[in-house]
Design a protein around this motif. Structure first.
Motif: not given
Length: 188
Positions: A77, A80-81, A134
């Motif tokens: 999470e 993501r940014q 990731t």
């Protein structure tokens, strides 16, 4: 609807795993405790643990995989940014918190066992590439080609794990500077 014996067994295993995670929180049972002691703390029987996980190392591997999966969700999470560097620092901070020491030690214990009997730890081994994938995705997003991104992510995760092992074995050595060096190497 009638469940097959496989589905019932899977559900029972998941419920038992949830009990273990509730009983031990963020920690793992120490490798020197008995399966009976683990069962007593989780409020179950050692026979059920043996049936669903095979042994204490099986319990440790299942718990560790579940805990890492939960950690990875939070890290994904954040990714993501964030940037590649942000995720590397988040991984390092996640696993160097003092309350993580038991899990980090447990990780290396299970990895050592898996090195000798990979067939007994396949599910755990298969989960080890999650963060690498990731990180590689973030490196690609930042402009690296797929091959180079995967290589950078693989080396970065290997370096982090090596530094974590150093933290376990020689806690007085501070590896934060080494993490900064890893990040600089990725830029070069």
């Amino acid at each position: 609807m009638t469940l097959s014996s496989t589905e019932r067994t899977g559900d029972a295993r998941e419920r038992l795993l949830a009990r273990l995670l509730d009983a031990f929180g963020e920690a793992l049972p120490a490798p020197e405790v008995s399966l009976r002691e683990v069962a007593a703390r989780a409020g179950t029987s050692h026979a059920l643990l043996r049936y669903h996980f095979g042994s204490l190392p099986g319990v440790l591997a299942a718990m560790l995989k579940a805990q890492r999966s939960r950690d990875n969700e939070a890290l994904f999470e954040a990714a993501r940014q964030g940037t590649f560097d942000d995720l590397v620092l988040a991984i390092w901070r996640t696993y160097t918190r003092p309350e993580q020491l038991s899990r980090v030690r447990g990780f290396f214990h299970v990895v050592g066992l898996a090195a000798y009997s990979p067939e007994n730890f396949r599910e755990f081994i298969d989960s080890l590439d999650d963060l690498t994938k990731t990180l590689a995705s973030l490196a690609e997003r930042e402009g690296l080609g797929a091959g180079e991104a995967l290589t950078l992510a693989t080396v970065t995760i290997a370096a982090i794990r090596g530094l974590l092992l150093q933290e376990v074995l020689t806690p007085a050595v501070h590896s934060a500077d080494a993490v900064a060096l890893i990040l600089r190497m990725g830029k070069g």
